[in-house]
Design a protein around this motif. Structure first.
Motif, PDB file in Angstrom:
ATOM      1  N   SER A  16      48.291  10.690 -74.981  1.00 60.01           N
ATOM      2  CA  SER A  16      48.592  10.972 -73.411  1.00 60.01           C
ATOM      3  C   SER A  16      49.496  10.183 -72.791  1.00 60.01           C
ATOM      4  O   SER A  16      49.540   9.086 -73.018  1.00 60.01           O
ATOM      5  CB  SER A  16      47.094  11.234 -72.786  1.00 60.01           C
ATOM      6  OG  SER A  16      47.219  11.377 -71.343  1.00 60.01           O
ATOM      7  N   LYS A  17      50.226  10.915 -71.527  1.00 63.38           N
ATOM      8  CA  LYS A  17      50.852  10.027 -70.922  1.00 63.38           C
ATOM      9  C   LYS A  17      50.505  10.179 -69.479  1.00 63.38           C
ATOM     10  O   LYS A  17      51.465   9.701 -68.668  1.00 63.38           O
ATOM     11  CB  LYS A  17      52.613  10.130 -71.093  1.00 63.38           C
ATOM     12  CG  LYS A  17      52.763  11.613 -71.060  1.00 63.38           C
ATOM     13  CD  LYS A  17      54.390  11.863 -71.706  1.00 63.38           C
ATOM     14  CE  LYS A  17      54.910  13.096 -71.577  1.00 63.38           C
ATOM     15  NZ  LYS A  17      55.908  13.632 -72.420  1.00 63.38           N
ATOM     16  N   ASP A  18      49.431  10.934 -69.199  1.00 63.79           N
ATOM     17  CA  ASP A  18      49.141  10.639 -67.677  1.00 63.79           C
ATOM     18  C   ASP A  18      47.455  10.500 -67.355  1.00 63.79           C
ATOM     19  O   ASP A  18      47.084  10.695 -66.390  1.00 63.79           O
ATOM     20  CB  ASP A  18      49.759  12.187 -66.945  1.00 63.79           C
ATOM     21  CG  ASP A  18      48.812  13.444 -67.827  1.00 63.79           C
ATOM     22  OD1 ASP A  18      48.074  13.181 -68.617  1.00 63.79           O
ATOM     23  OD2 ASP A  18      49.176  14.328 -67.552  1.00 63.79           O
ATOM     24  N   THR A  44      48.370   5.400 -76.406  1.00 67.36           N
ATOM     25  CA  THR A  44      48.210   5.965 -75.229  1.00 67.36           C
ATOM     26  C   THR A  44      48.224   4.489 -74.177  1.00 67.36           C
ATOM     27  O   THR A  44      47.628   3.792 -74.752  1.00 67.36           O
ATOM     28  CB  THR A  44      47.213   7.083 -74.941  1.00 67.36           C
ATOM     29  OG1 THR A  44      47.578   8.234 -75.658  1.00 67.36           O
ATOM     30  CG2 THR A  44      47.163   7.210 -73.559  1.00 67.36           C
ATOM     31  N   TYR A 104      45.220   4.558 -68.938  1.00 70.14           N
ATOM     32  CA  TYR A 104      44.677   5.807 -69.168  1.00 70.14           C
ATOM     33  C   TYR A 104      43.427   6.087 -69.824  1.00 70.14           C
ATOM     34  O   TYR A 104      42.787   7.114 -69.758  1.00 70.14           O
ATOM     35  CB  TYR A 104      45.821   6.838 -69.707  1.00 70.14           C
ATOM     36  CG  TYR A 104      47.046   6.927 -68.778  1.00 70.14           C
ATOM     37  CD1 TYR A 104      46.975   6.860 -67.357  1.00 70.14           C
ATOM     38  CD2 TYR A 104      48.290   6.823 -69.372  1.00 70.14           C
ATOM     39  CE1 TYR A 104      48.098   7.081 -66.464  1.00 70.14           C
ATOM     40  CE2 TYR A 104      49.644   6.873 -68.606  1.00 70.14           C
ATOM     41  CZ  TYR A 104      49.510   6.921 -67.262  1.00 70.14           C
ATOM     42  OH  TYR A 104      50.443   7.101 -66.447  1.00 70.14           O
ATOM     43  N   THR A 116      56.285   1.658 -73.412  1.00 68.94           N
ATOM     44  CA  THR A 116      56.659   3.393 -73.687  1.00 68.94           C
ATOM     45  C   THR A 116      57.731   3.218 -74.696  1.00 68.94           C
ATOM     46  O   THR A 116      58.590   2.643 -74.663  1.00 68.94           O
ATOM     47  CB  THR A 116      57.385   3.680 -72.523  1.00 68.94           C
ATOM     48  OG1 THR A 116      56.566   3.403 -71.471  1.00 68.94           O
ATOM     49  CG2 THR A 116      57.364   5.132 -72.398  1.00 68.94           C
TER      50      THR A 116
END
Ligand SMILES: [Zn+2]
Length: 354
Positions: free
Chosen positions: A220-222, A253, A257, A282
């Motif tokens: 996930s990135k959010d 991830t 988060y 990232t």
């Protein structure tokens, strides 16, 4: 060594394993990035799988380093090893399939070496105690179709309309059969970028009558959705009705988060939750390198472990850019069993002393 009483075919396999580990287990850390830290050049469509061919000794050494650091589960080098990828390099079908098997063989070999070392080293009481308490498992890694494409789509989850459920199933079918037959204790479907691919894996496990237990791990990135935008709750739910899937979670991830994602997963499943975040940097697919993110204290990775545990996760490790130091610190944090496991640990040291 404990494994004698652990039956991978039993429906309670994961619960039994976790019980033997005292409730929580330690997964290894970043594998490809650790090979790189030892000098391997992975700028190749095969990424870490290149080392199965060129440096099997290094692959074994990294597995051993993670076992020494306290990992209960080591993940094979097969993340980006695919028959299609090897064939594109000019290898035959037979050679490609043999390399997939080899990734599992190297990890099983490392497990055996480690066990023998612990038995021989009878003076090392603590290690022996750890081993008899908790077995070591080898998880065969299966990276996504996007990882094979090596075009960044493992971090976008966007395969375009031309890629259907059937495309994904046919892409993964033979590799899954070979890895499952190679004798791992687990199958690790890692960095799953969308719901469609999770569905493909689940159907394949059933169609191919795979007996090896599996975990599904999304990225996930959010903190709300997996990278494609599919809600994590829907993705985790795919696994729910498949008894072959023994744990569900998140990998690769950023740590910031993870807490929210654990809560979302726990709402839709009672299966054990696993998490192995990356270091918080990232990956830039164009520059093909990891870049620091701004504005968050991702170096506090280890300080989060107690909170993740409270939120309901039970398997903990690290993904890209984490190292044996990170895993050692996680292992210590978990064995401290206090609600503030980081009190004596410098998380910065754990993540930056690489
Ligand atoms: Zn990763």
């Amino acid at each position: 060594m404990g494994l004698g009483t652990l039956d991978t075919a039993s429906p309670s396999f994961m619960a039994d394993f976790l019980k033997q580990c005292g409730g929580c287990a330690v997964i290894d850390g970043g594998f490809a990035t650790e090979l790189e830290r030892h000098g391997a050049n992975l700028n190749d469509p095969l990424w870490s799988a290149k080392c199965i061919v060129t440096s099997p000794q290094l692959v074994r050494r990294v597995h051993l380093d993670y076992l020494d650091a306290g990992a209960n589960i080591i993940i094979t080098a097969s993340y980006q090893a695919t028959i299609q990828g090897f064939e594109a390099k000019g290898l035959s079908r037979e050679e490609s399939e043999a390399l997939l098997r080899k990734s599992v063989e190297i990890a099983l070999e490392a497990k055996e070496i480690y066990r023998e070392k612990c038995i021989k080293d009878s003076m090392d009481f603590a290690e022996n105690e750890r081993l008899s308490r908790c077995p070591i498992l080898v998880a065969a890694s299966i990276g996504s179709y996007g990882a094979y494409l090596a075009d960044g789509s493992e971090y976008s989850g966007n395969y375009g309309d031309a890629v259907s459920l059937e495309t994904l199933k046919e892409f993964h079918r033979r590799r899954l059969q070979i890895l499952a037959d190679a004798g791992p204790d687990l199958l690790a479907f890692e960095t799953i970028p969308n719901k469609l691919e999770a569905q493909a894996y689940a159907e394949l496990l059933e169609e191919e009558n795979i007996k090896v237990p599996a975990w599904f791990s999304f990225n996930s990135k959010d903190g709300i959705n997996v990278v494609s935008g599919d809600p994590i709750s829907e993705c985790a739910l795919v696994a729910e009705s498949y008894r072959q899937v023994v744990a569900v979670g998140i990998n690769c991830t950023p740590p910031r988060y993870i807490h929210g994602l654990i809560s979302s997963i726990r709402k839709v499943t009672s299966k054990p939750v696993l998490i192995y975040p990356n270091s918080g940097e990232t990956y830039d697919p164009e520059r093909k390198e990891w870049v620091p993110t701004t504005g968050t204290a991702d170096e506090d990775f280890i300080s989060y472990v107690g909170k993740w545990r409270e939120a309901g996760a039970s398997l903990f490790g690290g993904c890209c850019r984490t190292t044996p130091n990170t895993i050692r610190a996680i292992s210590r944090a978990l064995s401290q069993k206090s609600s503030a496991p980081t009190a004596t640990l410098s998380s910065k040291t754990a993540v930056t002393n690489m």
